[in-house]
Design a protein around this motif. Structure first.
Motif, short mmCIF file in Angstrom:
data_model
loop_
_atom_site.label_atom_id
_atom_site.label_comp_id
_atom_site.label_asym_id
_atom_site.label_seq_id
_atom_site.Cartn_x
_atom_site.Cartn_y
_atom_site.Cartn_z
N ASP A 172 0.83 -1.20 0.00
CA ASP A 172 0.00 0.00 0.00
C ASP A 172 0.86 1.25 0.00
O ASP A 172 0.57 2.22 -0.72
CB ASP A 172 -0.94 0.01 1.21
N MET A 173 1.93 1.23 0.80
CA MET A 173 2.83 2.38 0.87
C MET A 173 3.50 2.63 -0.49
O MET A 173 3.56 3.77 -0.97
CB MET A 173 3.88 2.17 1.94
N CYS A 190 3.16 5.89 -3.04
CA CYS A 190 4.32 6.62 -3.56
C CYS A 190 4.29 6.69 -5.08
O CYS A 190 4.57 7.73 -5.67
CB CYS A 190 5.63 5.96 -3.11
N ILE A 191 3.93 5.59 -5.71
CA ILE A 191 3.87 5.56 -7.17
C ILE A 191 2.77 6.47 -7.67
O ILE A 191 2.98 7.27 -8.57
CB ILE A 191 3.65 4.10 -7.68
N ILE A 192 1.60 6.38 -7.07
CA ILE A 192 0.47 7.22 -7.49
C ILE A 192 0.79 8.68 -7.19
O ILE A 192 0.55 9.55 -8.03
CB ILE A 192 -0.83 6.80 -6.78
N GLY A 220 2.09 14.09 -9.36
CA GLY A 220 2.78 15.30 -8.98
C GLY A 220 2.52 15.73 -7.56
O GLY A 220 3.00 16.75 -7.11
N ASP A 221 1.71 14.95 -6.80
CA ASP A 221 1.45 15.27 -5.40
C ASP A 221 2.74 15.13 -4.60
O ASP A 221 3.53 14.24 -4.84
CB ASP A 221 0.40 14.32 -4.81
#
Length: 182
Positions: free
Chosen positions: A168-169, A173-175, A180-181
């Motif tokens: 999930d972590m 990070c990928i998303i 750009g978040d």
């Protein structure tokens, strides 16, 4: 470019219930030494017995495996194969006796032990003896059984939870990186 080890690590993160090695060892214990005439005959009887069992001819299979054991009483695979037939027909008591003998004769090493520990572990789990079942699965996994490795992870809720949290972590990070978040 990912190394083999990197791929195995990523696989363990994203597929926590799957084996974490690329071990595809299917070699028989027989190829490491020359068989005696009795062992060769027992091996041929085993092959015939496996074919009989695959055709649901369990009585014939048991008869052939018992002959193989009589022919080569120190051949661990005969006991392991007969145990599998006993297990299929529901006689787990006789299956356990043969599995214990297969493990003893194989000195707890090699392909036969790997299969026997797994079978015995499944019987223990079937009879709600979870600690014994998991221990046998760990022994089988340590000998390279991918099914046993996956089952040990599946039966360990802490490992599965840790892998899920890590997955999930990494997904966050990928998303987050793609949108750009920060």
């Amino acid at each position: 470019m990912c190394s083999t080890n990197d791929k195995l690590v990523l696989n363990s993160i994203f597929n926590p219930l799957m084996p974490t090695t690329d071990d595809n060892d299917t070699a028989s214990d027989d190829i490491t030494r020359q068989l005696t005439a009795e062992e060769q005959l027992a091996k041929e009887l085993e092959t015939e017995a496996v074919n009989a069992a695959n055709g649901s001819q369990y009585d014939r299979s048991l008869e052939l495996l018992t002959r193989a054991i009589y022919t080569a009483p120190n051949r661990a695979s005969c006991y392991n194969n007969r145990a599998q037939v006993y297990r299929v027909i529901g006689n787990t008591e006789l299956a356990l006796q043969d599995l214990n003998e297969a493990i003893r004769l194989s000195s707890g090493t090699g392909l036969v032990a790997r299969q026997a520990y797994c079978q015995r572990g499944l019987i223990h789990l079937l009879h709600k003896r979870e600690a014994e079942g998991i221990e046998d699965m760990k022994l089988s996994a340590n000998l390279g059984n991918d099914f046993a490795k996956a089952l040990v992870v599946q039966l360990n809720p802490y490992a599965a939870l840790c892998n899920k949290m890590l997955r999930d972590m990494i997904n966050k990070c990928i998303i987050g990186g793609e949108t750009g978040d920060q």
